[in-house]
Design a protein around this motif. Structure first.
Motif, PDB file in Angstrom:
ATOM      1  N   ASP A 100       0.863  -1.171   0.000  1.00 36.97           N
ATOM      2  CA  ASP A 100       0.000   0.000   0.000  1.00 36.97           C
ATOM      3  C   ASP A 100       0.910   1.235   0.000  1.00 36.97           C
ATOM      4  O   ASP A 100       1.684   1.436   0.937  1.00 36.97           O
ATOM      5  CB  ASP A 100      -0.873  -0.018   1.252  1.00 36.97           C
ATOM      6  CG  ASP A 100      -1.819   1.170   1.328  1.00 36.97           C
ATOM      7  OD1 ASP A 100      -1.640   2.143   0.568  1.00 36.97           O
ATOM      8  OD2 ASP A 100      -2.741   1.125   2.158  1.00 36.97           O
ATOM      9  N   ASP A 103       0.412   3.257   3.255  1.00 34.10           N
ATOM     10  CA  ASP A 103       0.486   2.624   4.581  1.00 34.10           C
ATOM     11  C   ASP A 103       1.467   1.463   4.498  1.00 34.10           C
ATOM     12  O   ASP A 103       1.143   0.406   3.957  1.00 34.10           O
ATOM     13  CB  ASP A 103      -0.898   2.144   5.020  1.00 34.10           C
ATOM     14  CG  ASP A 103      -0.924   1.593   6.444  1.00 34.10           C
ATOM     15  OD1 ASP A 103       0.160   1.346   7.015  1.00 34.10           O
ATOM     16  OD2 ASP A 103      -2.027   1.405   6.983  1.00 34.10           O
ATOM     17  N   ASP A 105       2.321  -0.627   6.536  1.00 33.89           N
ATOM     18  CA  ASP A 105       1.936  -1.817   7.296  1.00 33.89           C
ATOM     19  C   ASP A 105       0.910  -2.665   6.568  1.00 33.89           C
ATOM     20  O   ASP A 105       0.461  -3.680   7.096  1.00 33.89           O
ATOM     21  CB  ASP A 105       1.395  -1.398   8.666  1.00 33.89           C
ATOM     22  CG  ASP A 105       1.279  -2.573   9.623  1.00 33.89           C
ATOM     23  OD1 ASP A 105       2.197  -3.421   9.631  1.00 33.89           O
ATOM     24  OD2 ASP A 105       0.265  -2.654  10.356  1.00 33.89           O
ATOM     25  N   ARG A 106       0.528  -2.269   5.357  1.00 36.96           N
ATOM     26  CA  ARG A 106      -0.503  -3.019   4.632  1.00 36.96           C
ATOM     27  C   ARG A 106       0.050  -3.588   3.335  1.00 36.96           C
ATOM     28  O   ARG A 106       0.741  -2.909   2.581  1.00 36.96           O
ATOM     29  CB  ARG A 106      -1.715  -2.146   4.325  1.00 36.96           C
ATOM     30  CG  ARG A 106      -2.388  -1.584   5.559  1.00 36.96           C
ATOM     31  CD  ARG A 106      -3.855  -1.281   5.333  1.00 36.96           C
ATOM     32  NE  ARG A 106      -4.121  -0.387   4.216  1.00 36.96           N
ATOM     33  CZ  ARG A 106      -5.346   0.062   3.908  1.00 36.96           C
ATOM     34  NH1 ARG A 106      -6.385  -0.313   4.639  1.00 36.96           N
ATOM     35  NH2 ARG A 106      -5.522   0.867   2.891  1.00 36.96           N
ATOM     36  N   PHE A 108      -1.619  -5.376  -0.031  1.00 36.60           N
ATOM     37  CA  PHE A 108      -2.827  -5.724  -0.756  1.00 36.60           C
ATOM     38  C   PHE A 108      -2.642  -7.064  -1.479  1.00 36.60           C
ATOM     39  O   PHE A 108      -1.521  -7.459  -1.800  1.00 36.60           O
ATOM     40  CB  PHE A 108      -3.165  -4.652  -1.796  1.00 36.60           C
ATOM     41  CG  PHE A 108      -3.612  -3.352  -1.222  1.00 36.60           C
ATOM     42  CD1 PHE A 108      -4.743  -3.268  -0.422  1.00 36.60           C
ATOM     43  CD2 PHE A 108      -2.914  -2.187  -1.495  1.00 36.60           C
ATOM     44  CE1 PHE A 108      -5.166  -2.062   0.098  1.00 36.60           C
ATOM     45  CE2 PHE A 108      -3.324  -0.967  -0.979  1.00 36.60           C
ATOM     46  CZ  PHE A 108      -4.455  -0.909  -0.175  1.00 36.60           C
ATOM     47  N   THR A 112      -5.172 -12.403   0.739  1.00 32.42           N
ATOM     48  CA  THR A 112      -4.114 -12.154   1.721  1.00 32.42           C
ATOM     49  C   THR A 112      -4.569 -12.475   3.138  1.00 32.42           C
ATOM     50  O   THR A 112      -3.838 -13.095   3.912  1.00 32.42           O
ATOM     51  CB  THR A 112      -3.653 -10.684   1.667  1.00 32.42           C
ATOM     52  OG1 THR A 112      -4.805  -9.843   1.649  1.00 32.42           O
ATOM     53  CG2 THR A 112      -2.788 -10.414   0.470  1.00 32.42           C
ATOM     54  N   ARG A 346      -3.881 -10.336  11.021  1.00 30.39           N
ATOM     55  CA  ARG A 346      -4.970  -9.374  10.939  1.00 30.39           C
ATOM     56  C   ARG A 346      -4.925  -8.660   9.585  1.00 30.39           C
ATOM     57  O   ARG A 346      -3.880  -8.529   8.968  1.00 30.39           O
ATOM     58  CB  ARG A 346      -4.872  -8.359  12.081  1.00 30.39           C
ATOM     59  CG  ARG A 346      -5.096  -8.962  13.448  1.00 30.39           C
ATOM     60  CD  ARG A 346      -5.078  -7.908  14.539  1.00 30.39           C
ATOM     61  NE  ARG A 346      -3.758  -7.318  14.714  1.00 30.39           N
ATOM     62  CZ  ARG A 346      -3.437  -6.095  14.343  1.00 30.39           C
ATOM     63  NH1 ARG A 346      -4.332  -5.299  13.762  1.00 30.39           N
ATOM     64  NH2 ARG A 346      -2.206  -5.629  14.540  1.00 30.39           N
ATOM     65  N   GLY A 347      -6.073  -8.216   9.171  1.00 28.87           N
ATOM     66  CA  GLY A 347      -6.178  -7.485   7.919  1.00 28.87           C
ATOM     67  C   GLY A 347      -7.596  -7.002   7.735  1.00 28.87           C
ATOM     68  O   GLY A 347      -8.318  -6.765   8.704  1.00 28.87           O
ATOM     69  N   GLU A 355      -8.636  -6.067  -0.464  1.00 27.65           N
ATOM     70  CA  GLU A 355      -8.257  -6.986   0.614  1.00 27.65           C
ATOM     71  C   GLU A 355      -6.782  -6.796   0.978  1.00 27.65           C
ATOM     72  O   GLU A 355      -5.925  -6.673   0.108  1.00 27.65           O
ATOM     73  CB  GLU A 355      -8.506  -8.424   0.186  1.00 27.65           C
ATOM     74  CG  GLU A 355      -8.197  -9.439   1.274  1.00 27.65           C
ATOM     75  CD  GLU A 355      -8.570 -10.860   0.874  1.00 27.65           C
ATOM     76  OE1 GLU A 355      -8.317 -11.782   1.660  1.00 27.65           O
ATOM     77  OE2 GLU A 355      -9.123 -11.047  -0.236  1.00 27.65           O
ATOM     78  N   PHE A 356      -6.497  -6.789   2.290  1.00 24.19           N
ATOM     79  CA  PHE A 356      -5.128  -6.544   2.723  1.00 24.19           C
ATOM     80  C   PHE A 356      -4.820  -7.309   3.998  1.00 24.19           C
ATOM     81  O   PHE A 356      -5.711  -7.748   4.726  1.00 24.19           O
ATOM     82  CB  PHE A 356      -4.882  -5.046   2.956  1.00 24.19           C
ATOM     83  CG  PHE A 356      -5.623  -4.488   4.146  1.00 24.19           C
ATOM     84  CD1 PHE A 356      -5.025  -4.425   5.401  1.00 24.19           C
ATOM     85  CD2 PHE A 356      -6.927  -4.012   4.011  1.00 24.19           C
ATOM     86  CE1 PHE A 356      -5.703  -3.918   6.504  1.00 24.19           C
ATOM     87  CE2 PHE A 356      -7.612  -3.503   5.114  1.00 24.19           C
ATOM     88  CZ  PHE A 356      -7.002  -3.452   6.360  1.00 24.19           C
ATOM     89  N   VAL A 357      -3.526  -7.443   4.274  1.00 24.94           N
ATOM     90  CA  VAL A 357      -3.037  -8.034   5.511  1.00 24.94           C
ATOM     91  C   VAL A 357      -2.116  -7.034   6.187  1.00 24.94           C
ATOM     92  O   VAL A 357      -1.438  -6.244   5.517  1.00 24.94           O
ATOM     93  CB  VAL A 357      -2.306  -9.370   5.238  1.00 24.94           C
ATOM     94  CG1 VAL A 357      -1.006  -9.140   4.491  1.00 24.94           C
ATOM     95  CG2 VAL A 357      -2.062 -10.137   6.515  1.00 24.94           C
ATOM     96  N   ARG A 358      -2.110  -7.033   7.519  1.00 23.56           N
ATOM     97  CA  ARG A 358      -1.223  -6.170   8.293  1.00 23.56           C
ATOM     98  C   ARG A 358       0.131  -6.862   8.473  1.00 23.56           C
ATOM     99  O   ARG A 358       0.214  -7.931   9.080  1.00 23.56           O
ATOM    100  CB  ARG A 358      -1.834  -5.885   9.658  1.00 23.56           C
ATOM    101  CG  ARG A 358      -3.039  -4.966   9.628  1.00 23.56           C
ATOM    102  CD  ARG A 358      -2.615  -3.531   9.496  1.00 23.56           C
ATOM    103  NE  ARG A 358      -3.758  -2.613   9.417  1.00 23.56           N
ATOM    104  CZ  ARG A 358      -3.651  -1.353   9.057  1.00 23.56           C
ATOM    105  NH1 ARG A 358      -2.463  -0.855   8.736  1.00 23.56           N
ATOM    106  NH2 ARG A 358      -4.710  -0.575   8.995  1.00 23.56           N
TER     107      ARG A 358
END
Length: 383
Positions: A100, A103, A105-106, A108, A112, A346-347, A355-358
């Motif tokens: 991202d 961000d 921390d993300r 896409f 994910t 988490r996401g 859709e994304f993941v941390r």
């Protein structure tokens, strides 16, 4: 925190982004055999040395085989690690892993958080435990390829009957207070299908000779939505989601199909939704059935001591949470009382283009998964 957990979680997180890129790079909509086979091959390549690999028939006909991997140890305790490789995203909407730009921390990517990020953590937990064979008798990994759209019975519960715990790696979450949470309660879920049969006619010259299936399905949708009662005793949600009827702009539609998603604390609550749909509307015949059903899950009492023990190993609390979405963990919960879900990273925006993941959660959720696994394998450890 237990030093072994800290070290192993750091090692899992160090590899997780690369492994996630490989899995997300393969488009795997439910039912696509080639994509499922490629993703399963990637997962198999990430297994620890010594894992026994088996490709077993999927619960859904016409799908690629599901992947089962097993590790044999010298200790006691058997746990199942559970995940799925399929997504709801069609090939033309697939999005490979990408950062991202706004961000850091993300990440896409399609699947994910639902749930290839969880698959990566499950594989990491299996590799970590492989180096400690004295901790377990057996670690099994099951990755299915039809979780997102399975309409028939689930085939694998008997295969793992007698296991001490089932750990499922659907997306993780935090409590409102910022504590790590896992899922120990899920609603039952179902798919209501309504088929309408009417009679076609020219919509301009003879509209009243037809029997409009579309209007009949609209009434069925209204009846289903009227059952929606999320604050009621069964916490029932009833949401029409898909309606197909008609092929031409100038023809009274003679047939059609309505789909609705229903969730409740018990499967029995769906009977009221089916009964609410009339058999006929305006001369059109309506046929209603529950096309897909998933049991509910309530492992709160059984998993309470397990989560306390995992928290002692972590040095921080692990909370039990409830979630409305369905999961294969629910199928195992009736046979394996120690069933814990939501162990993945988490996401957000699951089933959506964004859709994304941390990234930061890959390590913290690996810590949680390792702590829960150790607690399940050695009751009393860390207490």
């Amino acid at each position: 925190m237990d030093p072994w957990i800290a070290a192993r979680a750091t090692a899992i997180a160090a590899r997780a982004e690369r492994e996630l890129e490989a899995l997300v790079g393969v488009s795997t909509p439910s039912g696509d055999v080639r994509g499922a086979q490629e993703a399963a091959a990637i997962a198999a390549a990430l297994l620890p040395d010594g894992a026994e690999v088996e490709h077993v028939p999927c619960s859904s006909p016409g799908h690629a085989p599901d992947l089962v991997a097993r590790l044999r140890g010298t200790g006691r305790g058997r746990i199942l690690l559970l995940g799925h490789l399929d997504t709801v995203v069609a090939h033309d909407g697939h999005r490979p892993l990408e950062p991202d730009p706004d961000d850091a921390d993300r990440l896409f990517g399609s699947g994910t958080v639902d749930m290839k990020g969880g698959d990566v953590l499950a594989l990491g937990v299996m590799r970590a435990l492989a180096a400690e064979p004295e901790r377990f008798a057996e670690i099994a990994l099951l990755l299915v390829v039809d979780e997102e759209w399975r309409v028939g019975p689930f085939a694998h519960v008997e295969r793992f009957a007698g296991f001490d715990a089932c750990l499922c790696f659907e997306a993780g979450e935090l409590t409102t207070g910022g504590e790590d949470a896992v899922v120990v309660k899920r609603k039952a879920a179902g798919t209501v299908e309504v088929l309408a049969q009417g009679r076609s006619a020219h919509s301009g010259s003879a509209p009243d000779r037809g029997v409009n299936a579309l209007l009949a399905l609209a009434e069925a949708a209204r009846a289903i939505a009227g059952c929606h009662d999320p604050r009621g005793p069964e916490r029932l949600t009833a949401v029409p989601t898909v309606l197909h009827s008609g092929d031409a702009f100038n023809v009274v539609p003679a047939e059609g199909r309505l789909i609705a998603d229903v969730r409740a604390d018990r499967l029995e609550a769906f009977a009221a939704v089916l009964a609410a749909v009339p058999a006929q509307v305006g001369g059109a015949t309506l046929t209603t059935r529950l096309a897909r059903e998933w049991p509910g899950m309530d492992a709160r009492a059984a998993t309470g001591p397990l989560l306390e023990q995992a928290g002692a190993l972590l040095g921080r609390r692990v909370a039990g949470a409830a979630r409305g979405g369905a999961s294969d963990a629910s199928h195992f919960a009736s046979a394996i009382p120690l069933t814990v879900d939501g162990l993945g990273p988490r996401g957000g925006a699951a089933h959506n283009p964004g859709e994304f993941v941390r990234v930061s959660s890959l390590r913290t959720r690996a810590e949680v998964a390792l702590a829960v696994a150790l607690a399940a394998l050695d009751p009393g450890n860390g207490a």
